[in-house]
Design an enzyme around this catalytic site. Structure first.
Site, PDB file in Angstrom:
ATOM      1  N   ASN A   1      -5.469   6.030  14.685  1.00 28.77           N
ATOM      2  CA  ASN A   1      -4.374   5.230  13.559  1.00 28.77           C
ATOM      3  C   ASN A   1      -3.143   5.841  13.425  1.00 28.77           C
ATOM      4  O   ASN A   1      -2.718   6.997  14.122  1.00 28.77           O
ATOM      5  CB  ASN A   1      -4.941   5.463  12.311  1.00 28.77           C
ATOM      6  CG  ASN A   1      -5.298   6.832  11.493  1.00 28.77           C
ATOM      7  OD1 ASN A   1      -5.381   7.631  12.302  1.00 28.77           O
ATOM      8  ND2 ASN A   1      -5.022   6.784  10.409  1.00 28.77           N
TER       9      ASN A   1
ATOM     10  N   CYS B   1      -1.553   8.117  11.648  1.00 26.55           N
ATOM     11  CA  CYS B   1      -1.528   9.776  11.382  1.00 26.55           C
ATOM     12  C   CYS B   1      -2.562  10.539  12.034  1.00 26.55           C
ATOM     13  O   CYS B   1      -2.524  11.571  11.854  1.00 26.55           O
ATOM     14  CB  CYS B   1      -1.855   9.883   9.780  1.00 26.55           C
ATOM     15  SG  CYS B   1      -0.490   9.206   9.099  1.00 26.55           S
TER      16      CYS B   1
ATOM     17  N   GLU C   1      -5.598  10.826  12.100  1.00 30.72           N
ATOM     18  CA  GLU C   1      -7.062  11.354  11.794  1.00 30.72           C
ATOM     19  C   GLU C   1      -7.890  10.534  11.897  1.00 30.72           C
ATOM     20  O   GLU C   1      -9.165  10.822  11.691  1.00 30.72           O
ATOM     21  CB  GLU C   1      -6.898  11.769  10.217  1.00 30.72           C
ATOM     22  CG  GLU C   1      -7.081  10.733   9.109  1.00 30.72           C
ATOM     23  CD  GLU C   1      -5.941  10.131   9.106  1.00 30.72           C
ATOM     24  OE1 GLU C   1      -5.851   8.941   8.220  1.00 30.72           O
ATOM     25  OE2 GLU C   1      -4.750  10.224   9.632  1.00 30.72           O
TER      26      GLU C   1
END
Length: 897
Positions: free
Chosen positions: A459, A461, A463
């Site tokens: 995704n 970011c 994580e």
């Protein structure tokens, strides 16, 4: 008679609570440096006696009680304490007035009072429903009720009276289609106890019935089900709604931003994280652009791996022309994101990934190397995907082949060391690209046999590693809420309560999958194959402050590991119970779970266990597991602001900083730090100014005791090596990954970045985002040159030991990692900054060049678009949890937060 009730300002009658009086008096005493428990006991007794004497069993108003407190303090000669109490009372009145203005309400309810002014500002700016004129028409209480009500709906459908896990029941779905087509007529008709279902709740409930009925799992017809609901046969689930509601309004946990915004509303999409596939043909590329547009229109963020696209200049068979390459199509997706301003204020968020073997990898690494202010790829975070063969080539000093994905043939060979230098240099200069370690991500990937391939995207970011068209719902638990105090006032962490809340939040997220309105049918299908959820954490820094544990210490890392181990263990504990009742995720039998494998590194190191993992694995093998993945640590931006706690797993950015508002300036002080200053009698405006001028840090200030300097550390007080250890400690027990920034000072070197990448990989991180202070566009020019030099961060003793152990065990790292230089702060200092052949000096514009540019050109790069568009305020972004984040309103490039 003893007074047992009190009247609140809104007219409600509530039980009389002596502890509230005690706390108010104690706070006033601390304010002026008085710490005397016997005196406190006596004053409280005098106040209670006077209340009982004057009201003799009647119901006093809260204002009357506060008047009595003032009087008794003065009668006992405590005039300075009385003054502090009066000023505090006045401040509370001002806060109530400010809250009324923010919410546009005459009277505040109990829920409004629980949230800070800052939290309410964030809620009103982005989360509460507005009418067509832009006026807020929803209260925080109503928001959390609609979120909690939606989350409990699956419990009704999975009730054993109506649901069969084994299936075999046939239902006529004609009436179901009628309800779905006419759902707007059923607004407010049905309820779960006191909680009314609005039309969107009703539509999601009927849709879930249809889905389960199509699988033969509904024992009763839709009308029989609705009849049961109408006659109160599901009243017991009112407790479930109430529980979710209370957990949110008490700031114990918060769902990700799309869930708060969309629950019980027309869009209905609750997920934040998506991955969209892109193949090497124009139809797929345009389909990806379409999918991104739909997902971002509904409030989600997308990750795309561009590695299947043929390189720039390669043959295009249909036209015998030349391909434009992956980076050009990134610009296409960026343009799509740019025109979709979500809600008018949120830019689209993308993760663009190119794997290290791709012929266009060098162009990709330099994709953001443009003049400051040109907004190039401003809707993208970019990361290079690294595999084990690259590390082997780097280790052995061998040439590394670049492969054309269209033909599978080698195009050329490169020096991996030079490429690694370029990658580190651009991260040093521009904070992009980051790196994703696909070898680590897939090392414990229990889904690989079920999916038939490795994970190759994340995704925005980083994580949440995901397969194509997978999505994930996330929520974060506030660790600071579990710090309690014993009878002697000593802090401790309530692990039992924490475990209970983890299971409830896991259930909330599992339920959210069933009532989620996914943006595309492909996403609905693939998400439900794995039923991935992401229980996460926030408030880590505040929890450590309360416990008196330094973030950058062995004790701190031990706490992080234990907190994450509990997070994953008890999320799985819920998931096993849910599998017993509702069935495991559909791909369970094809995964590695039946073989006793888990997607967490910590499980394979029995010497560090705190919990009975063997027992859990036995249960998983016997009953299955409802959710293929269960934990992640996302950025929490505005979500943590609503919860009035520190962001995600990050240390805080500043203990004290100056905030400018229309009526003047004031100092924002971290609440835990503020309480400690007052408890020790150190709190003064002069000290706050000194801390603010010291970059919000207490390091090196003689007025602050050594033990406080050790515990109350900020992001820049912590050496980048300790940041890495924090991420690695948390990663050890996560099924997915963690969003964290590895902060470096402005004078950090390219050598530091290279070392950080190598050590992050060796420590088992799944990716890493390095941020050198000042490298985020024009931020460097906002630092006041007259301020004193920041106290340089040094590695903790524990970090030094781990550093030495890693380099000793992997001796080849000595070619890149200078242990002693990292420890003494000279790593790469004095060396010429790495220079690229095609580098044209565009990264270092002069101050006057920047002044000539319009602020609007900088939006999305260095300044917050929300604060600018709502009042013209230019607020600098800072790097937090791997994403550019606004410290004022919580806006983030990452849509999760």
């Amino acid at each position: 008679m003893v007074v047992e009730k009190v009247m609140k300002r809104d007219g409600r009658i509530v039980p009389f609570d002596e502890s509230r009086i005690r706390w108010a008096i104690q706070r006033a005493m601390w304010e002026v440096g008085v710490r005397d428990d016997e005196l406190l006991d006596r004053i409280v007794k005098d106040v209670i006696d006077r209340i009982n004497e004057l009201y003799d069993g009647e119901v006093p108003h809260i204002e009357n009680i506060q008047d009595i407190v003032e009087l008794e303090l003065m009668r006992n000669g405590l005039f300075e304490v009385a003054k502090a109490y009066i000023l505090y009372r006045k401040k509370k009145a001002e806060i109530r007035e400010e809250k009324r203005k923010i919410l546009n309400k005459e009277k505040l309810d109990e829920i409004d009072k629980r949230f800070s002014i800052n939290a309410l500002r964030v809620l009103t700016s982005r989360y509460l429903i507005r009418n067509e004129e832009g006026k807020v028409i929803e209260s925080p209480k109503e928001l959390f009720e609609r979120v909690a009500t939606l989350a409990a709906i699956p419990d009704l459908l999975y009730d054993e009276r109506v649901f069969s896990k084994e299936g075999g029941y046939a239902q006529d779905l004609k009436k179901v289609e009628y309800y779905l087509q006419n759902f707007e007529e059923f607004a407010g008709v049905y309820s779960i106890g006191r909680f009314r279902l609005n039309k969107y709740h009703f539509e999601r409930m009927i849709n879930l019935y249809k889905e389960l009925a199509e699988k033969g799992k509904m024992k009763v017809s839709i009308d029989e089900f609705l009849g049961m609901l109408e006659h109160g046969e599901f009243e017991k689930y009112e407790e479930v709604v109430e529980e979710y509601f209370n957990l949110m309004v008490n700031q114990v946990f918060m769902p990700n931003t799309p869930a708060l915004i969309n629950s019980g509303r027309p869009l209905g999409m609750l997920s934040a994280c998506f991955v969209v596939p892109i193949e090497d043909d124009m139809e797929s590329i345009m389909k990806a652009a379409h999918d991104v547009a739909i997902i971002q229109k509904m409030g989600g963020g997308t990750g795309i791996n561009f590695s299947k696209l043929r390189p720039e200049g390669d043959l295009v068979g249909t036209t015998t022309g030349a391909a434009s390459g992956p980076v050009s199509f990134m610009h296409l997706i960026d343009a799509v994101s740019d025109v979709i301003k979500q809600g008018g204020v949120r830019r689209g968020a993308n993760m663009g990934i190119l794997e290290v073997w791709h012929p266009d990898i060098e162009k990709f690494i330099h994709a953001k190397e443009q003049n400051v202010g040109t907004n190039v790829l401003s809707n993208f975070n970019i990361s290079v995907g690294l595999w084990r063969d690259f590390w082997e080539a780097l280790k052995e000093g061998k040439k590394y082949p670049l492969i054309n994905p269209r033909t599978g043939k080698k195009v050329k060979e490169i020096d991996p060391k030079s490429l690694f230098e370029e990658l580190a240099y651009m991260a040093w200069a521009k904070a992009d690209p980051g790196v994703v370690f696909f070898d680590v991500i897939n090392k414990r990937n229990v889904l690989e046999p079920a999916k038939g391939e490795k994970i190759r995207a994340t995704n925005p970011c980083g994580e949440e590693p995901l397969y194509d068209y997978e999505s994930c719902n996330l929520a974060s638990i506030n660790l600071a809420k579990f710090v309690k105090y014993d009878d002697e006032g000593k802090p401790y962490f309530d692990w039992n309560e924490y475990a209970n809340v983890i299971m409830k939040v896991a259930k909330y997220l599992d339920n959210a999958i069933d009532v989620n309105k996914f943006p595309l049918p492909e996403i609905d299908y693939h998400t439900k194959l794995t039923r991935r959820i992401g229980v996460g954490m926030m408030g880590l820094a505040d929890a450590l402050f309360k416990l008196g544990i330094p973030y950058n210490s062995k004790e701190g890392y031990d706490f992080m590991r234990k907190a994450t181990e509990y997070l994953t263990f008890y999320a799985y504990r819920y998931s096993v119970e849910a599998a017993k009742q509702r069935g495991p995720f559909p791909l369970y039998k094809l995964s590695k779970y039946p073989e006793g494998e888990l997607p967490i590194e910590g499980y394979y190191h029995k010497e560090i266990w705190n919990l009975p993992w063997d027992d859990l694995v036995k249960e998983i093998k016997e009953y299955g597991v409802r959710n293929a993945m269960v934990t992640t640590c996302p950025p929490t931006g505005s979500v943590s602001m609503i919860a009035d706690t520190s962001s995600g797993i990050e240390p805080i950015f500043a203990l004290v900083y100056k905030k400018s508002v229309t009526v003047g300036e004031f100092y924002y002080v971290d609440p835990v730090f503020e309480a400690e200053l007052k408890k020790r009698g150190l709190y003064t405006d002069e000290l706050l100014q000194r801390i603010s001028d010291n970059y919000g840090s207490v390091q090196g200030l003689e007025e602050i005791p050594e033990d406080m300097q050790r515990v109350f550390v900020t992001a820049m007080d912590i050496h980048w090596l300790d940041h890495l250890l924090a991420q690695a400690s948390i990663q050890l027990w996560l099924t997915d990954s963690a969003s964290k920034t590895i902060n470096m000072p402005n004078d950090a070197t390219v050598e530091d970045v290279k070392a950080a990448y190598l050590l992050a990989h060796a420590l088992g991180c799944k990716g890493v985002t390095v941020y050198r202070d000042g490298s985020l566009s024009v931020q460097v020019y906002s630092v006041e040159g007259e301020k004193k030099k920041r106290v340089p961060a040094k590695p903790s003793e524990y970090a030094k030991r781990i550093l030495k152990e890693i380099v000793e065990s992997e001796s080849w790292l000595k070619k890149f990692v200078n242990v002693e230089a990292i420890i003494d702060g000279t790593n790469g200092k004095g060396l010429p900054i790495f220079s690229l052949n095609n580098h044209k000096g565009t990264l270092n514009p002069t101050k006057s060049e920047i002044d000539e540019r319009k602020i609007k050109e900088l939006l999305g790069i260095a300044y917050c678009p929300v604060c600018y568009e709502h009042g013209g305020e230019v607020v600098e972004l800072r790097m937090e949890s791997g994403c550019s984040t606004c410290p004022k309103c919580g806006w983030s490039k990452c849509v999760i937060s």
